[in-house]
Design a protein around this motif. Structure first.
Motif, mmCIF file in Angstrom:
data_model
loop_
_atom_site.group_PDB
_atom_site.id
_atom_site.type_symbol
_atom_site.label_atom_id
_atom_site.label_comp_id
_atom_site.label_asym_id
_atom_site.label_seq_id
_atom_site.Cartn_x
_atom_site.Cartn_y
_atom_site.Cartn_z
ATOM 1 N N ALA A 197 18.904 0.505 54.553
ATOM 2 C CA ALA A 197 18.016 0.621 55.714
ATOM 3 C C ALA A 197 16.731 -0.161 55.501
ATOM 4 N N LYS A 198 16.234 -0.146 54.247
ATOM 5 C CA LYS A 198 15.021 -0.904 53.955
ATOM 6 C C LYS A 198 15.240 -2.397 54.169
ATOM 7 N N ARG A 199 16.475 -2.844 53.971
ATOM 8 C CA ARG A 199 16.789 -4.268 54.126
ATOM 9 C C ARG A 199 17.350 -4.588 55.511
ATOM 10 N N GLY A 200 17.356 -3.562 56.384
ATOM 11 C CA GLY A 200 17.821 -3.778 57.746
ATOM 12 C C GLY A 200 19.316 -3.838 57.883
ATOM 13 N N LEU A 201 20.055 -3.369 56.877
ATOM 14 C CA LEU A 201 21.507 -3.428 56.899
ATOM 15 C C LEU A 201 22.146 -2.084 57.251
ATOM 16 N N ALA A 202 21.340 -1.070 57.480
ATOM 17 C CA ALA A 202 21.857 0.249 57.875
ATOM 18 C C ALA A 202 20.901 0.868 58.871
ATOM 19 N N THR A 203 21.459 1.663 59.779
ATOM 20 C CA THR A 203 20.641 2.310 60.810
ATOM 21 C C THR A 203 20.046 3.607 60.279
ATOM 22 N N GLN A 204 19.027 4.080 60.990
ATOM 23 C CA GLN A 204 18.414 5.351 60.605
ATOM 24 C C GLN A 204 19.403 6.495 60.781
ATOM 25 N N ARG A 205 20.296 6.350 61.751
ATOM 26 C CA ARG A 205 21.292 7.398 61.957
ATOM 27 C C ARG A 205 22.216 7.509 60.752
ATOM 28 N N GLU A 206 22.592 6.380 60.167
ATOM 29 C CA GLU A 206 23.450 6.411 58.987
ATOM 30 C C GLU A 206 22.732 7.065 57.809
ATOM 31 N N VAL A 207 21.423 6.798 57.700
ATOM 32 C CA VAL A 207 20.634 7.448 56.642
ATOM 33 C C VAL A 207 20.568 8.948 56.892
ATOM 34 N N ASP A 208 20.320 9.318 58.145
ATOM 35 C CA ASP A 208 20.221 10.741 58.481
ATOM 36 C C ASP A 208 21.549 11.466 58.236
ATOM 37 N N ASP A 209 22.653 10.790 58.560
ATOM 38 C CA ASP A 209 23.971 11.411 58.334
ATOM 39 C C ASP A 209 24.225 11.636 56.849
ATOM 40 N N ALA A 210 23.843 10.658 56.030
ATOM 41 C CA ALA A 210 24.025 10.804 54.577
ATOM 42 C C ALA A 210 23.130 11.909 54.030
ATOM 43 N N ALA A 211 21.909 11.969 54.556
ATOM 44 C CA ALA A 211 20.982 13.017 54.115
ATOM 45 C C ALA A 211 21.494 14.398 54.527
ATOM 46 N N PHE A 212 22.050 14.477 55.737
ATOM 47 C CA PHE A 212 22.576 15.765 56.207
ATOM 48 C C PHE A 212 23.758 16.220 55.344
#
Length: 475
Positions: A432-447
Motif C-alpha cells: 500500500a505504501k508503494r501504491g500496489l495495494a488498496t486500503q481495503r486489502e490492508v483492512d481485510d488483512a488486518a481484520f
C-alpha cells in the motif's frame, strides 16, 4: 519458546488492533472472584470442612476413662445415744479404663461404710481389683481408620472436582462470549462490504436500481442484518448467563495463560479408584472380623483384694484375695478361680478353689454361615467395582490423551496460520505504501489478524479446560 512467542503475538495484536475494550480483565481474576461469589462453592466448602472436622474427631486418640461415684449417705438420729449414726451402703468407688486392646480396668472402692459417733466405731470394706483380656486371633479393627480415610478422600475430591468443573463452566461461558463477539464483528464487516459493493455497483452503473441483481444484493444485506440481530440477542442472553454464573458483569478478558497439559496415566492417583480400593479393604475387614467371632479365643485375667473391718479399727478384720481366669471361645467358656480369707484376729487363712464351664452346640451356625457367605459376596462385588473403576479410568485417560494430542496439533497449526496472516498484513501494508495495494486489502488483512486473536483466546480456553480435566482425573 514457540508458545510464548504466539502468546506475545496475540497480546500485541490486541493492543495494535484496538480491541482492548473486549480484553480488560485477567482470567485469573475473573475465576477467583467468581469462586468467591458463588454460593454453590461456599456451600461445598462448608460441607468439606464439616466432613474433615468429623473425620478429625473420629481420629482423636482415646484417653484414660475415669469414673467416680459415691453411694447415698444417710444420717439417722439415735435417741438413746443422743447422736447421729452415719451410713453409706454403696461407698465411694473409682474405676480407670486404660485405652488399650485388652480393656485393662482398675477399680478402687471403699465398700460399705458406717460410723457411730458415740463409740467412735466404724465399719469399712475397701476393695481394689484389676482385669485384662488377652485375645488370640484377629483383633485389629481397621474399619474406623478406613471409614475416616473414605470420608476425607470423598470430601476433598468432591470439593476439588466441583471447583474445577465450575471453573471450566466459566471458561466455556467466556469462550461463548468471545465467539459471539467474533461472529458479530464478522457479520458487521460482511454487511459493510455488501453495502459498499452495492453502492459501488450503482455508482459505476454496473447494475441498475430495481433490477434482479440489485434486489438479490439487497436481500443478501437484509439476511446478514437479520443474522446480526440474532447474534446481538444471543449476546444479551450470554451476558445474563455470565453475570448469573460469576456474580459480576462481563468486562472482557486478557492475560489468558497457556495450559500445562502434562498427563501421567496412573489410576492410583484417581480418587474414584482409591475409594473403590478402600471399599474392598472395608469389605475384607468386615469379613475378617466376622470370621474372628468364630475363631478367636480370649483369656480374661482378673484379681482383687477386699478388706473388711466390720466393727471398728480394732475389731475383727479380714482380707480376701481373689484371682480368676476365664478362657472363652464361640462355643465354650471355662473359668478357674482361686480365693481365700485371712482373719487377722484368728490369724487363719481359708483358701477356696472353684472351676466352672459351659458349652453349646452353636444353634445359630446356619445363620452365621449365611452371614459369612454374604460378606464374601460383598468382597467379590467390591473387587468387581474396583476393577470397573480402573477400567473406566483407563478409558477416560485414553480419551484425554487423544484430546490433548488433538489440541496440541490445533494449537500448532493456529500459530502457523497467525504467522502467515501477520506476514500477509505486513506485505499488504508495504504494498500500500508503494501504491500496489488498496486500503481495503490492508483492512481485510488486518481484520483477518484481528479474528486470529479471538481464535487464539478460545483455543487457550479450550486448553485450560483440558488442563482442569487432567487435574480432575488425578484427584
Amino acid at each position: 519458546m514457540h508458545n510464548r512467542r504466539i502468546r506475545g503475538m496475540v497480546l500485541v495484536l490486541v493492543l495494535i488492533l484496538g480491541i482492548t475494550s473486549a480484553f480488560s480483565q485477567s482470567l485469573e481474576d475473573i475465576v477467583s472472584k467468581a469462586l468467591g461469589e458463588s454460593s454453590q462453592m461456599q456451600d461445598l466448602e462448608i460441607t468439606k470442612n464439616n466432613a474433615l472436622l468429623t473425620q478429625r474427631i473420629s481420629d482423636a486418640e482415646e484417653e484414660v476413662g475415669i469414673t467416680v461415684s459415691s453411694g447415698e449417705v444417710s444420717a439417722t438420729y439415735n435417741p438413746s445415744s443422743a447422736s447421729y449414726e452415719f451410713e453409706n451402703l454403696g461407698g465411694v468407688s473409682t474405676s480407670f479404663v486404660l485405652p488399650n486392646d485388652g480393656d485393662t480396668t482398675i477399680s478402687v472402692s471403699t465398700g460399705k461404710m458406717s460410723y457411730l459417733p458415740n463409740g467412735s466405731a466404724f465399719a469399712i470394706s475397701p476393695t481394689v481389683s484389676a482385669s485384662h483380656t488377652l485375645t488370640y486371633g484377629y483383633t485389629t479393627d481397621n474399619r474406623q481408620s478406613l471409614a475416616n480415610r473414605q470420608t476425607e478422600l470423598l470430601a476433598t475430591s468432591s470439593y476439588e472436582s466441583s471447583k474445577l468443573n465450575f471453573t471450566n463452566t466459566i471458561y466455556t461461558q467466556i469462550s461463548s462470549l468471545l465467539e459471539n463477539e467474533k461472529a458479530i464483528k464478522q457479520t458487521e464487516k460482511q454487511i459493510a462490504d455488501l453495502q459498499r459493493d452495492l453502492q459501488q455497483n450503482l455508482t459505476l452503473k454496473l447494475i441498475r436500481e430495481g433490477s434482479l441483481t440489485h434486489e438479490t444484493q439487497k436481500q443478501a444485506i437484509a439476511s446478514q442484518e437479520a443474522t446480526l440481530s440474532g447474534l446481538k440477542a444471543s449476546r444479551e442472553l450470554l451476558l445474563k448467563q455470565y453475570a448469573s454464573l460469576t456474580g459480576t458483569s462481563w468486562e472482557g478478558v486478557d492475560s489468558i495463560p497457556e495450559p500445562v497439559l502434562d498427563f501421567s496415566n496412573n489410576s492410583e492417583e484417581n480418587s474414584t479408584v482409591l475409594l473403590q480400593s478402600l471399599a474392598v479393604s472395608m469389605a475384607k475387614e468386615d469379613l475378617a472380623l466376622k470370621m474372628a467371632e468364630f475363631e478367636n479365643k480370649s483369656l480374661k485375667l482378673g484379681g482383687s483384694l477386699n478388706f473388711e473391718a466390720p466393727n471398728s479399727i480394732t475389731g475383727n478384720e479380714t482380707i480376701t484375695p481373689e484371682f480368676a481366669a476365664t478362657l472363652a471361645g464361640k462355643q465354650f467358656s471355662l473359668t478357674g478361680k482361686v480365693e481365700g480369707t485371712y482373719d487377722f484376729t484368728a490369724k487363719d487363712f481359708t483358701p477356696t478353689v472353684s472351676v466352672s464351664g459351659s458349652w453349646n452346640n452353636n444353634p445359630a451356625s446356619t445363620a452365621d454361615s449365611l452371614t459369612v457367605q454374604k460378606l464374601q459376596n460383598e468382597v467379590l462385588l467390591a473387587e468387581i467395582a474396583y476393577a470397573d473403576a480402573k477400567n473406566d479410568y483407563q478409558q477416560s485417560a485414553t480419551s484425554l490423551e487423544n484430546r490433548i494430542a488433538s489440541w496440541n496439533l490445533s494449537y500448532m497449526l493456529l500459530g502457523q496460520t497467525m504467522d502467515y496472516h501477520k506476514q500477509v498484513l505486513e506485505q499488504q501494508q508495504d504494498l500500500a505504501k508503494r501504491g500496489l495495494a488498496t486500503q481495503r486489502e490492508v483492512d481485510d488483512a488486518a481484520f483477518t489478524s484481528q479474528m486470529d486473536a479471538y481464535d487464539m483466546a478460545t483455543t487457550l480456553l479450550e486448553g485450560l479446560q483440558l488442563e482442569n480435566e487432567i487435574r480432575i482425573l488425578q484427584i
